[in-house]
Design a protein around this motif. Structure first.
Motif, PDB file in Angstrom:
ATOM      1  N   GLU A 121     -48.379 -59.184  69.666  1.00  0.00           N
ATOM      2  CA  GLU A 121     -48.767 -60.534  68.926  1.00  0.00           C
ATOM      3  C   GLU A 121     -50.192 -60.589  68.630  1.00  0.00           C
ATOM      4  N   ASN A 122     -51.073 -60.141  69.496  1.00  0.00           N
ATOM      5  CA  ASN A 122     -52.547 -60.286  68.889  1.00  0.00           C
ATOM      6  C   ASN A 122     -52.736 -59.078  67.761  1.00  0.00           C
ATOM      7  N   PHE A 123     -52.503 -58.206  67.848  1.00  0.00           N
ATOM      8  CA  PHE A 123     -52.877 -57.019  66.665  1.00  0.00           C
ATOM      9  C   PHE A 123     -52.089 -57.456  65.569  1.00  0.00           C
ATOM     10  N   GLU A 124     -50.779 -58.117  65.414  1.00  0.00           N
ATOM     11  CA  GLU A 124     -50.355 -58.523  64.235  1.00  0.00           C
ATOM     12  C   GLU A 124     -50.895 -59.863  63.592  1.00  0.00           C
ATOM     13  N   SER A 125     -51.214 -60.816  64.562  1.00  0.00           N
ATOM     14  CA  SER A 125     -51.874 -61.973  64.332  1.00  0.00           C
ATOM     15  C   SER A 125     -53.309 -61.784  63.688  1.00  0.00           C
ATOM     16  N   GLN A 126     -53.803 -60.517  64.060  1.00  0.00           N
ATOM     17  CA  GLN A 126     -55.317 -60.277  63.644  1.00  0.00           C
ATOM     18  C   GLN A 126     -55.444 -59.101  62.521  1.00  0.00           C
ATOM     19  N   GLY A 127     -54.187 -58.723  62.168  1.00  0.00           N
ATOM     20  CA  GLY A 127     -54.078 -57.568  61.148  1.00  0.00           C
ATOM     21  C   GLY A 127     -54.586 -56.266  61.571  1.00  0.00           C
ATOM     22  N   VAL A 128     -54.705 -56.073  62.969  1.00  0.00           N
ATOM     23  CA  VAL A 128     -55.460 -54.364  63.339  1.00  0.00           C
ATOM     24  C   VAL A 128     -54.234 -53.626  63.099  1.00  0.00           C
ATOM     25  N   GLY A 129     -52.891 -53.983  63.540  1.00  0.00           N
ATOM     26  CA  GLY A 129     -51.953 -52.821  63.366  1.00  0.00           C
ATOM     27  C   GLY A 129     -50.717 -53.434  64.089  1.00  0.00           C
ATOM     28  N   ARG A 130     -49.667 -52.410  64.269  1.00  0.00           N
ATOM     29  CA  ARG A 130     -48.204 -52.732  64.951  1.00  0.00           C
ATOM     30  C   ARG A 130     -48.144 -51.816  65.992  1.00  0.00           C
ATOM     31  N   LEU A 131     -47.295 -52.448  67.060  1.00  0.00           N
ATOM     32  CA  LEU A 131     -47.005 -51.666  68.284  1.00  0.00           C
ATOM     33  C   LEU A 131     -45.567 -51.327  68.156  1.00  0.00           C
ATOM     34  N   GLN A 132     -45.170 -50.126  68.220  1.00  0.00           N
ATOM     35  CA  GLN A 132     -43.955 -49.574  67.985  1.00  0.00           C
ATOM     36  C   GLN A 132     -43.207 -49.293  69.129  1.00  0.00           C
ATOM     37  N   THR A 133     -42.047 -49.862  69.576  1.00  0.00           N
ATOM     38  CA  THR A 133     -41.518 -49.411  71.001  1.00  0.00           C
ATOM     39  C   THR A 133     -40.503 -48.581  70.789  1.00  0.00           C
ATOM     40  N   LEU A 134     -40.318 -47.546  71.450  1.00  0.00           N
ATOM     41  CA  LEU A 134     -39.336 -46.463  71.363  1.00  0.00           C
ATOM     42  C   LEU A 134     -38.530 -46.559  72.771  1.00  0.00           C
ATOM     43  N   ALA A 135     -37.246 -46.647  72.635  1.00  0.00           N
ATOM     44  CA  ALA A 135     -36.332 -46.800  73.962  1.00  0.00           C
ATOM     45  C   ALA A 135     -35.962 -45.241  74.417  1.00  0.00           C
ATOM     46  N   GLY A 136     -35.536 -45.365  75.537  1.00  0.00           N
ATOM     47  CA  GLY A 136     -34.967 -44.127  76.191  1.00  0.00           C
ATOM     48  C   GLY A 136     -36.020 -43.432  77.048  1.00  0.00           C
ATOM     49  N   ALA A 137     -35.480 -42.389  77.697  1.00  0.00           N
ATOM     50  CA  ALA A 137     -36.475 -41.535  78.608  1.00  0.00           C
ATOM     51  C   ALA A 137     -37.867 -41.076  77.970  1.00  0.00           C
ATOM     52  N   ALA A 138     -37.738 -40.494  76.716  1.00  0.00           N
ATOM     53  CA  ALA A 138     -38.786 -40.075  76.052  1.00  0.00           C
ATOM     54  C   ALA A 138     -39.510 -41.241  75.427  1.00  0.00           C
ATOM     55  N   GLY A 139     -39.302 -42.240  75.704  1.00  0.00           N
ATOM     56  CA  GLY A 139     -39.935 -43.506  74.680  1.00  0.00           C
ATOM     57  C   GLY A 139     -41.167 -43.931  75.405  1.00  0.00           C
ATOM     58  N   GLY A 140     -41.562 -44.938  74.851  1.00  0.00           N
ATOM     59  CA  GLY A 140     -42.831 -45.512  75.076  1.00  0.00           C
ATOM     60  C   GLY A 140     -43.224 -46.619  74.138  1.00  0.00           C
ATOM     61  N   VAL A 141     -44.513 -46.703  73.798  1.00  0.00           N
ATOM     62  CA  VAL A 141     -45.137 -47.536  72.704  1.00  0.00           C
ATOM     63  C   VAL A 141     -46.042 -46.807  72.016  1.00  0.00           C
ATOM     64  N   SER A 142     -46.142 -46.851  70.530  1.00  0.00           N
ATOM     65  CA  SER A 142     -47.173 -46.111  69.860  1.00  0.00           C
ATOM     66  C   SER A 142     -47.906 -47.198  68.986  1.00  0.00           C
ATOM     67  N   TYR A 143     -49.108 -46.999  68.886  1.00  0.00           N
ATOM     68  CA  TYR A 143     -49.868 -48.031  68.136  1.00  0.00           C
ATOM     69  C   TYR A 143     -49.927 -47.276  66.599  1.00  0.00           C
ATOM     70  N   LEU A 144     -49.662 -48.076  65.652  1.00  0.00           N
ATOM     71  CA  LEU A 144     -49.784 -47.769  64.389  1.00  0.00           C
ATOM     72  C   LEU A 144     -50.870 -48.797  63.512  1.00  0.00           C
ATOM     73  N   PRO A 145     -51.958 -48.016  63.240  1.00  0.00           N
ATOM     74  CA  PRO A 145     -52.969 -48.912  62.600  1.00  0.00           C
ATOM     75  C   PRO A 145     -52.517 -49.477  61.086  1.00  0.00           C
ATOM     76  N   CYS A 146     -53.020 -50.690  60.760  1.00  0.00           N
ATOM     77  CA  CYS A 146     -52.351 -51.226  59.704  1.00  0.00           C
ATOM     78  C   CYS A 146     -53.268 -52.179  59.223  1.00  0.00           C
ATOM     79  N   MET A 147     -53.747 -52.226  57.967  1.00  0.00           N
ATOM     80  CA  MET A 147     -54.754 -53.180  57.343  1.00  0.00           C
ATOM     81  C   MET A 147     -53.913 -54.394  56.455  1.00  0.00           C
ATOM     82  N   GLY A 148     -53.954 -55.467  56.623  1.00  0.00           N
ATOM     83  CA  GLY A 148     -53.117 -56.518  55.875  1.00  0.00           C
ATOM     84  C   GLY A 148     -53.765 -56.524  54.490  1.00  0.00           C
ATOM     85  N   CYS A 149     -53.064 -57.029  53.614  1.00  0.00           N
ATOM     86  CA  CYS A 149     -53.563 -57.146  52.065  1.00  0.00           C
ATOM     87  C   CYS A 149     -54.534 -57.952  52.080  1.00  0.00           C
ATOM     88  N   ALA A 150     -54.646 -59.104  52.609  1.00  0.00           N
ATOM     89  CA  ALA A 150     -55.885 -60.046  52.427  1.00  0.00           C
ATOM     90  C   ALA A 150     -57.150 -59.163  52.881  1.00  0.00           C
TER      91      ALA A 150
END
Length: 282
Positions: free
Chosen positions: A49-78
């Motif tokens: 929630e903090n990343f998305e509100s600040q425009g820093v990036g997104r966290l992507q969650t992957l389910a399953g045994a080989a899953g986890g979380v991945s940080y995707l750097p992003c910059m907002g249009c503003a």
């Protein structure tokens, strides 16, 4: 190490920022902080929630045994708009004009804070794409390529105009410069790219697109695929560019009679908005 939630959030945020596009299992954080996975999931929700509100990036969650979380750097249009406005202001000095219609950009490309921001902007455009390598042409494109690569966690491939003995056997092709129409050569070590790799081409300046076209052809020689193309500044000409479907941050117009230059935004923000619309639709 057992940490309080506040300290855990700070350490976890720093770790994610330093490991973009890498899948981190929840068990790694659970072991690292000696905490239950349920607590780690709650922490990640706060960070997301903090990343998305600040425009820093997104966290992507992957389910399953080989899953986890991945940080995707992003910059907002503003934020992208503010960065481009700053760059335009710094690059509209007529003293930057060089013979042949080129532009002096060494000072910009030598400032880490600007180069890193440009790299994050380009990486955010292709955040949802599979990128296996960043390719650029020597030499001024190298800082940009490394800035993008650090955000994508992939290696940099540098194309040269002549082979070096320290790089082993190479693949060499001839290409026609789009501006001068002269035949030139570019080479790449055979070990640089794997077959089926998806390559993002990054360059600092483009006139007619001959160098970009040459790198596209070189990638095909390796059995790899062009995943995208991005250029910091393109020259706005009447003549047709030799490449299509590229992203540009800035466009340069030159009034030669008055020795003046004008800089405007490229298509990067429009491209970002279209990608955001695609994600929302999905």
């Amino acid at each position: 190490m057992k940490l309080r939630r506040s300290s855990r959030l700070v350490d976890m945020t720093g770790f994610l920022l330093q490991h973009p596009h890498q899948i981190i299992p929840l068990s790694y954080f659970s072991d690292r902080y000696e905490s239950a996975k349920s607590s780690i999931s709650e922490d990640l929700t706060i960070i997301k929630e903090n990343f998305e509100s600040q425009g820093v990036g997104r966290l992507q969650t992957l389910a399953g045994a080989a899953g986890g979380v991945s940080y995707l750097p992003c910059m907002g249009c503003a934020e992208a708009g503010r960065l481009l406005a700053n760059l335009k202001e710094q690059m509209t000095d007529a003293g930057r004009l060089l013979p042949g219609g080129y532009l002096y950009m060494t000072d910009i490309l030598g400032r880490p804070e600007l180069v890193n921001s440009i790299g994050r902007l380009i990486a955010s455009v292709y955040a949802d794409d599979q990128i296996d390598a960043i390719m650029t042409m020597e030499t001024k494109g190298i800082p940009l390529a490394y800035a993008v690569a650090s955000q994508c966690s992939v290696p940099v491939v540098v194309v040269r105009r002549s082979s070096k003995v320290t790089e082993g056997s190479t693949v060499s092709i001839n290409y026609i410069s789009g501006s001068s129409r002269r035949i030139q050569t570019m080479v790449l070590p055979r070990r640089s790219l794997k077959e089926n790799a998806r390559v993002l081409i990054v360059d600092d300046f483009m006139k007619a697109g001959g160098t970009m076209k040459g790198m596209m052809n070189l990638i095909k020689e390796f059995g790899a695929t062009v995943a995208g193309m991005a250029v910091f500044v393109e020259k706005k000409d009447e003549q047709h560019k030799l490449v299509d479907h590229y992203v540009s941050l800035l466009k340069l117009s030159i009034v030669e009679q008055e020795d003046r230059l004008f800089m405007e935004e490229g298509n990067v923000v429009d491209y970002m908005r279209s990608r955001e619309a695609e994600r929302e639709h999905v």
